[in-house]
Scaffold this active site. Structure first.
Site, mmCIF file in Angstrom:
data_model
loop_
_atom_site.group_PDB
_atom_site.id
_atom_site.type_symbol
_atom_site.label_atom_id
_atom_site.label_comp_id
_atom_site.label_asym_id
_atom_site.label_seq_id
_atom_site.Cartn_x
_atom_site.Cartn_y
_atom_site.Cartn_z
ATOM 1 C CG PHE A 113 -2.406 -0.178 0.878
ATOM 2 C CD1 PHE A 113 -2.883 -1.200 0.362
ATOM 3 C CD2 PHE A 113 -3.336 0.794 1.149
ATOM 4 C CE1 PHE A 113 -4.431 -1.332 -0.148
ATOM 5 C CE2 PHE A 113 -4.696 0.850 0.736
ATOM 6 C CZ PHE A 113 -5.049 -0.277 0.462
ATOM 7 C CD GLN A 229 -6.136 10.176 2.265
ATOM 8 O OE1 GLN A 229 -6.832 9.445 2.572
ATOM 9 N NE2 GLN A 229 -4.825 10.231 2.692
ATOM 10 C CG HIS A 231 -8.001 7.620 -3.034
ATOM 11 N ND1 HIS A 231 -7.699 6.912 -4.021
ATOM 12 C CD2 HIS A 231 -7.914 6.470 -1.886
ATOM 13 C CE1 HIS A 231 -7.165 5.921 -3.704
ATOM 14 N NE2 HIS A 231 -7.523 5.513 -2.508
ATOM 15 C CG LEU A 241 -11.566 4.326 -3.494
ATOM 16 C CD1 LEU A 241 -10.804 5.719 -3.116
ATOM 17 C CD2 LEU A 241 -11.557 3.474 -2.183
ATOM 18 C CD GLU A 244 -2.952 3.622 -1.370
ATOM 19 O OE1 GLU A 244 -3.490 4.943 -1.401
ATOM 20 O OE2 GLU A 244 -2.119 3.415 -0.510
ATOM 21 N NE ARG A 275 -4.818 6.385 0.180
ATOM 22 C CZ ARG A 275 -5.674 5.842 0.711
ATOM 23 N NH1 ARG A 275 -6.709 6.611 1.486
ATOM 24 N NH2 ARG A 275 -5.746 4.653 0.624
ATOM 25 C CG HIS A 342 -10.547 8.562 0.153
ATOM 26 N ND1 HIS A 342 -11.794 7.809 -0.074
ATOM 27 C CD2 HIS A 342 -9.778 7.753 0.779
ATOM 28 C CE1 HIS A 342 -11.326 6.575 0.216
ATOM 29 N NE2 HIS A 342 -10.127 6.542 1.111
ATOM 30 N NE ARG A 377 -7.413 7.550 5.883
ATOM 31 C CZ ARG A 377 -7.570 6.515 5.141
ATOM 32 N NH1 ARG A 377 -7.242 5.343 5.459
ATOM 33 N NH2 ARG A 377 -8.395 6.665 4.114
#
Ligand code: FAD
Length: 564
Positions: A113, A229, A231, A241, A244, A275, A342, A377
């Site tokens: 990730f 955030q 994304h 979405l 990821e 991100r 996001h 994050r």
């Protein structure tokens, strides 16, 4: 009148984990949710949950990655708690019945990730949130004797007693429209984020910042609200979405020239940089004319480089999303995406046990700012945050409940006040603006001016528009005049919550005159640790919002330049 030791508002992962912990500690628990618990937004979580489980891994490495990902704004004591407790929590979930993916040797499989120095994301295909939520709900059912469930109850406000402690809430039963006041020794807010203040967003319609706004109105400070955030991979248009996990499995990002442009900003991590870094790189490609799709507003995500068999096994939900919402078979051709709102790193300020500065009031999950995410994050750290701090706040609230009597506050007065407010909304004449129009304008405004790139002019314009929308919302009208399942009136209440969230986000973004994490100010493009290595707190006082600062806790990782 109902009274409980621990009353939890929100039945997503944070709320259900808090309820379970408090019940196991012997408290009388109630959990309230405006939707059925397994429809809470945690159900949408896809890619997985981080924990240093592998024998080659170490929680210190997870913690360092998280600190770096946060652009050194995360509080390191809280990050240490989260990362050191992660392996135990994930194994606990496994033992409760979560069917995490296993590798050929039969060990828990881990996927890569963003921002992580090694593979440490445990997953259940790309439906991890759903798997976790259903297992926790089963566990709650087992505790049905000590956990009361108020399903489809909408909380309208928090109640504070004469001593200032939080001593309950007012709520409306969605089905009947009946208002009720609940007394509680402790209230845990687990109401999720505020993504619907943006349009588009990856967040569902129910994610409207209710807990953040209720805490703010009750006098609790909010922290890091400017950190929103974006994304890197959301579908152009709908904002849905694409996890990821796709890049974790090896998918590439390409511009209109077919170039893997991440080479320029993150030559080592490429598509798996944090991100904020990837979203900014994409936005630069789009702004400089190398985007694809309508008006060049998109970027290509190429999943065809992942073996088809693996995509069909580990990313099956996004295969369906691609077909259903973009008409694209991602196993055969690239799909057009763009950065989209996001997650919010900010929220109700808490300590490492979920305590807010108001006695008896706790917060956990996306509603809270512990702060483990700081300026940005890392993917798959939110599910972890919900579970670790949900559990810790449940345990602490249960311990506090054992040592204090049930409060004797006049909760009925608060119920009458909220009842009158809702009746006033229902009876508004059908003139002026509709609630839905204001909501749309707010979302588009935030997405236009408080997004990946920001500047003083745009933020000031956003502030002025929010002032106007706030005034218009006071008389905005709705269609439904009934009581049964009147979602219209609840929508009007939610609009007020979203406006509070947007307002505090903009204020904090104006205040922070530097670029860090998700806040990139084109007029202050550098990170400035000397002046801005601090949290921005916003509290409501009589006259309006008041800004103050609090220090960032640094334990073992002094700030350094971030490179991926
Ligand atoms: C599409 C998507 C995919 C994601 N994938 C991942 C991932 O793979 N890994 C990861 O770590 N994170 C992921 N995230 C982020 C993560 O899912 C969320 O941050 C997290 O699940 C939030 O959980 P929560 O318990 O705080 O809130 P939620 O799950 O949003 O629950 C909020 C609860 O509060 C209740 N509530 C709200 N307001 C009220 C009110 N006024 N009255 C009564 N009840 C109320 C709701 O009914 C609900 O029960 C993803 C997010 C999205 C949007």
């Amino acid at each position: 009148m109902p009274a409980h030791d621990v009353l939890i508002i929100g039945a997503g992962l944070a709320g259900q984990r808090a309820a379970l912990a408090a019940a196991q500690a012997g408290a009388g628990v109630a959990i309230m949710s405006k939707v059925h618990p397994v429809r809470s937004h945690s159900v949408a979580a896809a890619g997985g949950i981080n924990a240093a489980i592998s024998v080659d891994d170490d929680w210190h490495s997870h913690a360092y990655d998280t600190v770096k990902g946060s652009d050194f704004l995360g509080d390191q004591d809280a990050i240490e708690v989260m990362c050191s407790e992660a392996p135990g929590e994930v194994m606990h979930l496994e033992h409760m019945g979560v069917t995490f993916h296993r590798n050929e040797k039969g060990e828990l499989d881990l996927r890569a990730f963003g921002g992580a120095s090694m593979k440490r994301t445990a997953y259940v295909a790309d439906i991890t949130g759903q798997a976790l939520l259903h297992v926790l709900y089963e566990q709650l059912m087992k505790h049905h004797e000590s956990v009361e469930r108020y399903e489809e109850w909408f909380t309208t406000s928090l109640i504070r007693g004469e001593d200032g402690d939080c001593c309950g809430v007012v709520a409306r039963e969605v089905r009947s429209g009946r208002m009720e006041a609940f007394t509680a020794k402790n209230v845990i807010l687990a109401c999720g984020g505020a993504g619907q203040a943006y349009k588009p967003t990856t967040n569902g319609l129910i994610v409207t910042g209710d807990g953040i706004a209720m805490a703010y109105r009750a006098g609790a400070p909010l922290m890091d609200m400017e950190m929103v955030q974006y994304h890197p991979t959301t579908l152009l248009g709908s904002g849905i979405l694409i996890t990821e996990g796709a890049r974790g499995e090896g998918a590439h990002l390409l511009n209109a020239e077919g170039e893997r442009f991440m080479e320029k900003s993150a030559p080592n991590k490429m598509e798996l940089a944090s991100r904020d870094v990837v979203s900014r790189a994409e936005q630069i490609e789009i702004d400089e004319g190398r985007g694809v799709g309508p008006d060049g507003q998109g970027i290509l995500l190429d999943v065809t480089v992942v073996p088809r068999r693996r995509t069909l096994e580990a990313l099956r939900e996004i295969v369906n999303l691609g077909k259903d919402f973009a008409g694209v078979d991602i196993t055969r051709e690239p799909i057009t995406i763009r950065p989209g709102q996001h997650y919010i790193m900010g929220g109700v300020k808490t300590d490492i046990d979920g305590r807010t500065p108001i006695d008896g009031l706790y917060a956990a999950g996306e509603v809270a700012c512990v702060s483990v995410h700081g300026g940005n994050r890392l993917g798959a750290n939110s599910l972890l945050d919900t579970l670790i701090f949900g559990r810790r706040s449940g345990e602490l609230a249960a311990a506090r409940a054992a040592s204090i009597p049930m409060p004797h506050a006049d909760v009925a007065a608060a119920r009458h006040r909220d009842e009158r407010e809702l009746e006033e909304i229902i009876s508004r004449p059908r003139e002026g603006r509709r609630v839905s129009e204001i909501k749309n304008e707010l979302g588009e405004l935030m997405n236009g001016k408080v997004a990946v790139f920001r500047d003083e002019e745009g933020l000031q314009a956003a502030r002025e528009t929010i002032e106007r929308l706030k005034a218009e919302a006071q008389s905005a009208w709705i269609d439904d005049r009934g009581t049964v399942f009147n979602q219209d009136v609840l929508g009007a209440v939610e609009l007020g919550y979203m406006i509070d969230c947007a307002e505090t986000t903009v204020l904090s973004a104006i205040e922070r005159k530097e670029s860090r994490g998700a806040q990139y100010r084109t007029d202050f493009p550098e990170r400035n640790d000397e002046e801005w290595l601090k949290h921005i707190d916003v509290s409501m006082n009589g006259a309006g919002a008041e800004v103050s600062y609090s220090p960032v806790t640094i334990t073992q990782w002094p700030p350094e330049e971030r490179r991926y």
